[in-house]
Enzyme design. Sequence first.
Site, mmCIF file in Angstrom:
data_model
loop_
_atom_site.group_PDB
_atom_site.id
_atom_site.type_symbol
_atom_site.label_atom_id
_atom_site.label_comp_id
_atom_site.label_asym_id
_atom_site.label_seq_id
_atom_site.Cartn_x
_atom_site.Cartn_y
_atom_site.Cartn_z
ATOM 1 N N ASP A 17 38.079 40.915 27.209
ATOM 2 C CA ASP A 17 39.217 40.646 28.096
ATOM 3 C C ASP A 17 38.873 41.120 29.503
ATOM 4 O OD1 ASP A 17 42.372 40.226 28.371
ATOM 5 O OD2 ASP A 17 41.866 42.100 29.384
ATOM 6 N N LYS A 26 41.840 36.052 34.108
ATOM 7 C CA LYS A 26 43.233 36.043 34.551
ATOM 8 C C LYS A 26 43.342 35.631 36.025
ATOM 9 C CE LYS A 26 44.421 39.911 31.463
ATOM 10 N NZ LYS A 26 43.070 40.481 31.268
ATOM 11 N N TYR A 40 40.211 43.224 38.236
ATOM 12 C CA TYR A 40 39.494 44.413 37.806
ATOM 13 C C TYR A 40 38.267 44.706 38.662
ATOM 14 C CZ TYR A 40 42.337 43.693 33.588
ATOM 15 O OH TYR A 40 43.377 43.498 32.710
ATOM 16 N N HIS A 98 48.356 36.273 35.390
ATOM 17 C CA HIS A 98 48.408 37.726 35.222
ATOM 18 C C HIS A 98 49.829 38.286 35.338
ATOM 19 C CE1 HIS A 98 45.414 41.294 35.702
ATOM 20 N NE2 HIS A 98 46.458 41.666 35.014
#
Length: 323
Positions: free
Chosen positions: A47, A81, A52, A114
């Site tokens: 994931d 995402k 990130y 997201h």
Amino acid sequence: MVTQTNITLNRTGDKMPLSGFGTARIAPSDTAEVVYNAIKTGYRLIDGALLYGNEAQVGEGVRRAIDEGIVKREELFIIGKLWNHYHAKEHVRYAFDLTLKNYGLDYIDLYLVHFPFASEFVPYENSLKAIFFNKNGEFSLARAPMHECWAEMEKLVDAGLVRNIGISNFNVQSVLDLLTYCKYKPATLEIEYHPYLQQKRLIDWVRKQDIQIIAYASFGPTVFTNTSDNMAHLPSLLDHPVVEKIAKKYNLSTGQIVLKWAVRNDVVVIPKSVNVRRMKSNNDLFSFTLDEKDVDALNGLEANMRFNDISVEVYGFELPIFN
């Protein structure tokens, strides 16, 4: 003993592992090796997210594992995402292309929206620093309706770039609205889910729409540095006396107990660890079962406490999207 290790997604019938590996909050300098080790350890679901800041390194770890013959691409389930800056119809493909390039793959298995709101566009090179905010450090919503965003997500499916599309952090009203116009309904909903926040009514309703559930923050407050004052009394689930007692009974880690509590309910978990030994134990969820009285004890920890709330204490501004 529970033998089911995956769930089936609507429309495609793709099998999604119940036990996955998360990549949030891993330093980019460590990510490639960590992801490679996770796959080598046995994880098949990875994931990730543009937010990130380590997608390229996630891709590096994935490709290394494929190149070394540890796994075939079709045996992996890779998630990306769409961040809030890129909901406008002219920006969805822009953001997705960044993710696909970062991963270095021909397609991804699941692409999620997201959050259910659009913030003002920020170019990717500034996005990670801005997070929710614009270039001036202000929170500013964009006039980018979800029906236009979702139509662009569906185009990614039609182009063969994404196998499944889904959503994250949506409440029932947001899902209801989406279901009135979508061509492809979401395959999954990713939400905060742990014994402190069980969201049973939401999950039951979403499943009736043939949408599967992915859990983030499985260990509760462990990964959150900022939380509301009314949550300060809650210990990490990994240190909770109830969880510790159950873990001792089965001679397992507290992490395994909390994760098992979720997967036994067919909820996908995506914990992360940079420690190989802990990776292995977190992925060892199908060799044991929990007694019903132990499940009841874990259910009894419900506190209706959300740690990833968009509040002043957590993110510096208020946006009550879960209310």
